[in-house]
Design a protein around this motif. Structure first.
Motif, short mmCIF file in Angstrom:
data_model
loop_
_atom_site.label_atom_id
_atom_site.label_comp_id
_atom_site.label_asym_id
_atom_site.label_seq_id
_atom_site.Cartn_x
_atom_site.Cartn_y
_atom_site.Cartn_z
N MET A 1 66.57 33.44 37.84
CA MET A 1 65.18 33.08 37.86
C MET A 1 64.35 34.35 38.09
SD MET A 1 63.41 30.12 40.09
CE MET A 1 62.82 28.98 38.90
N THR A 2 63.23 34.47 37.39
CA THR A 2 62.38 35.65 37.52
C THR A 2 61.40 35.48 38.67
OG1 THR A 2 60.76 34.77 35.97
CG2 THR A 2 62.53 36.12 35.04
N ALA A 3 60.92 36.61 39.16
CA ALA A 3 59.95 36.60 40.25
C ALA A 3 58.62 36.04 39.75
CB ALA A 3 59.75 38.01 40.78
N PRO A 4 57.91 35.33 40.60
CA PRO A 4 56.61 34.80 40.18
C PRO A 4 55.63 35.93 39.88
CG PRO A 4 57.06 34.24 42.49
CD PRO A 4 58.25 34.97 41.95
N ILE A 5 54.72 35.67 38.97
CA ILE A 5 53.68 36.63 38.62
C ILE A 5 52.39 36.17 39.28
CG2 ILE A 5 52.34 37.63 36.74
CD1 ILE A 5 54.79 37.16 34.95
N PRO A 6 51.77 37.02 40.09
CA PRO A 6 50.52 36.62 40.74
C PRO A 6 49.43 36.32 39.71
CG PRO A 6 51.33 38.70 41.64
CD PRO A 6 52.18 38.37 40.45
N LEU A 7 48.60 35.35 40.03
CA LEU A 7 47.51 34.94 39.16
C LEU A 7 46.27 34.71 40.00
CD1 LEU A 7 46.51 33.81 36.36
CD2 LEU A 7 47.20 31.58 37.22
N VAL A 8 45.15 35.25 39.55
CA VAL A 8 43.88 35.03 40.22
C VAL A 8 42.93 34.41 39.20
CG1 VAL A 8 41.87 36.14 41.30
CG2 VAL A 8 44.17 37.00 41.76
N VAL A 9 42.30 33.32 39.57
CA VAL A 9 41.27 32.70 38.73
C VAL A 9 39.94 33.07 39.36
CG1 VAL A 9 40.32 30.56 37.84
CG2 VAL A 9 42.80 30.82 38.07
N LEU A 10 39.14 33.80 38.61
CA LEU A 10 37.83 34.26 39.09
C LEU A 10 36.77 33.43 38.39
CD1 LEU A 10 36.10 36.31 40.63
CD2 LEU A 10 36.38 37.87 38.70
N THR A 11 36.03 32.67 39.16
CA THR A 11 35.03 31.78 38.59
C THR A 11 33.79 31.79 39.47
OG1 THR A 11 34.62 29.51 37.81
CG2 THR A 11 35.97 29.76 39.78
N GLY A 12 32.67 31.40 38.91
CA GLY A 12 31.43 31.33 39.69
C GLY A 12 30.24 31.16 38.78
N PHE A 13 29.11 30.98 39.39
CA PHE A 13 27.87 30.77 38.65
C PHE A 13 27.42 32.05 37.96
CE2 PHE A 13 27.67 27.48 41.96
CZ PHE A 13 27.53 26.37 41.14
N LEU A 14 26.58 31.91 36.97
CA LEU A 14 25.99 33.03 36.27
C LEU A 14 25.26 33.92 37.28
CD1 LEU A 14 25.36 34.26 33.46
CD2 LEU A 14 23.28 32.89 33.45
N GLY A 15 25.56 35.21 37.26
CA GLY A 15 24.91 36.15 38.15
C GLY A 15 25.48 36.21 39.56
N SER A 16 26.62 35.59 39.78
CA SER A 16 27.19 35.56 41.13
C SER A 16 28.01 36.79 41.48
CB SER A 16 28.02 34.29 41.32
OG SER A 16 29.15 34.30 40.45
N GLY A 17 28.26 37.69 40.52
CA GLY A 17 28.98 38.93 40.81
C GLY A 17 30.42 38.96 40.30
N LYS A 18 30.79 38.05 39.42
CA LYS A 18 32.17 38.00 38.91
C LYS A 18 32.55 39.29 38.19
CE LYS A 18 31.27 34.48 36.38
NZ LYS A 18 29.86 34.27 36.68
N THR A 19 31.70 39.77 37.31
CA THR A 19 32.02 40.97 36.54
C THR A 19 32.07 42.20 37.42
OG1 THR A 19 31.01 39.98 34.58
CG2 THR A 19 31.36 42.36 34.53
N THR A 20 31.20 42.28 38.42
CA THR A 20 31.23 43.40 39.37
C THR A 20 32.55 43.42 40.12
OG1 THR A 20 28.83 43.31 39.60
CG2 THR A 20 30.06 44.43 41.35
N LEU A 21 32.96 42.26 40.62
CA LEU A 21 34.24 42.17 41.34
C LEU A 21 35.40 42.52 40.42
CD1 LEU A 21 35.87 41.46 43.84
CD2 LEU A 21 35.78 39.05 43.12
N LEU A 22 35.38 41.99 39.20
CA LEU A 22 36.44 42.29 38.24
C LEU A 22 36.54 43.79 37.97
CD1 LEU A 22 38.58 41.44 36.15
CD2 LEU A 22 36.70 41.13 34.52
#
Length: 87
Positions: A1-22
Motif C-alpha cells: 500500500m502506498t503512503a497517503p498524499i496530503p490534500l488541501v481544499v482551499l475555498t472561500g468567498f470572492l475576495g477572501s484571500g484564497k489566491t494570496t494564500l495559494l
C-alpha cells in the motif's frame, strides 16, 4: 500500500484571500500541484497564481461536485501517476 498524499481544499468567498494564500504556499513549497476550479465564464485564477514551477491544472465549466466530476477524477489520476513516476 502506498503512503497517503496530503490534500488541501482551499475555498472561500470572492475576495477572501484564497489566491494570496495559494501564492504564499507556492513560494514556500516545491512539492505542490494545484487544481483550480473556475466557475465563472472567464477564468482568471490560473493567471493570478504565480508560476513557480508547480503544475497547475484548470477545471473550467462548472462546479467540481457536479459538472466536472470526470475531469477531476482524470486530473487527480494524472497527478498521482506523475508523482509515482517521479515527475
Amino acid at each position: 500500500m502506498t503512503a497517503p498524499i496530503p490534500l488541501v481544499v482551499l475555498t472561500g468567498f470572492l475576495g477572501s484571500g484564497k489566491t494570496t494564500l495559494l501564492n504564499r504556499w507556492l513560494d514556500q513549497r516545491g512539492d505542490l500541484a494545484v487544481i483550480i476550479n473556475e466557475l465563472g465564464e472567464i477564468g482568471i485564477d490560473k493567471d493570478l497564481a504565480r508560476k513557480v514551477g508547480a503544475p497547475i491544472s484548470l477545471l473550467a465549466g462548472g462546479c467540481v461536485c457536479c459538472a466536472v466530476q470526470g475531469t477531476l477524477r482524470t486530473t487527480l489520476r494524472n497527478l498521482y501517476m506523475a508523482r509515482a513516476g517521479g515527475d
